[in-house]
Design an enzyme around this catalytic site. Structure first.
Site: not given
Length: 174
Positions: A150, A129, A157, A163, A101, A98, A41
């Site tokens: 999301f 996040k 992706d 991507r 979370d 990337d 990612g």
């Protein structure tokens, strides 16, 4: 069935501007030896960030870290590969990913790096996040704070699609 949001969450122009700002912040506060990118990612972000940091002397290395598989929720099980080929002992590492979370991936990767003998590690993520965090972990450098949605594009992706989009989009149920 899923579809992309009607407009990007973060435009390509916003990303490039923030990458440039992050490079300035990093160059002023952390002299590092290696950019270590968590694939897959973060590949676009790492590429753009490393070019923006072109005036700093550093190597680039990649590891594969994954906890998603083919779904939209983390499996909670982190798979890391590629560390066995790296000699990071005594090095200062900028770990790039990337998205931050739950925090489990970055927390685990930082622990693995410290165990491998790095002298210092700082973390940089494109997106954060905060509301999804399940461990007490915060990145040193953050591109964007985002809601718990999301997202795809700019390296991220869903089932290996999306991507290559230059922007970040929200993926929603159709």
């Amino acid at each position: 069935m899923y579809k992309m949001s009607e407009k990007p969450m973060i435009t390509a122009e916003q990303i490039q501007k923030r990458v440039s700002e992050l490079a300035t912040e990093i160059a002023k506060s952390f002299e590092f030896d290696v950019i270590l990118s968590a694939l897959t990612g973060a590949y676009m972000f790492t590429s753009d960030l490393s070019r923006a940091l072109a005036n700093t002397k550093h190597r680039i290395a990649f590891i594969k870290a994954s906890s998603y598989g083919s779904g939209m929720e983390s499996s909670g099980k982190l798979k890391v590969s590629g560390m066995e080929h790296l000699d990071l002992k005594g090095k200062k590492v900028l770990l790039v990913d990337d998205i931050l979370d739950t925090g489990n991936t970055m927390c685990t990767l930082v622990s693995v790096l410290k165990e491998s003998g790095v002298s210092d590690v700082r973390t940089c993520v494109l997106m954060n996040k905060e509301e999804r965090r399940t461990v007490d972990f915060h990145a040193d450098f953050v591109g964007f704070e985002i809601k718990n949605e999301f997202v795809v594009g700019y390296g991220l992706d869903f089932n290996e699609d999306y991507r290559t989009l230059p922007e970040v989009w929200t993926l929603i149920e159709a």
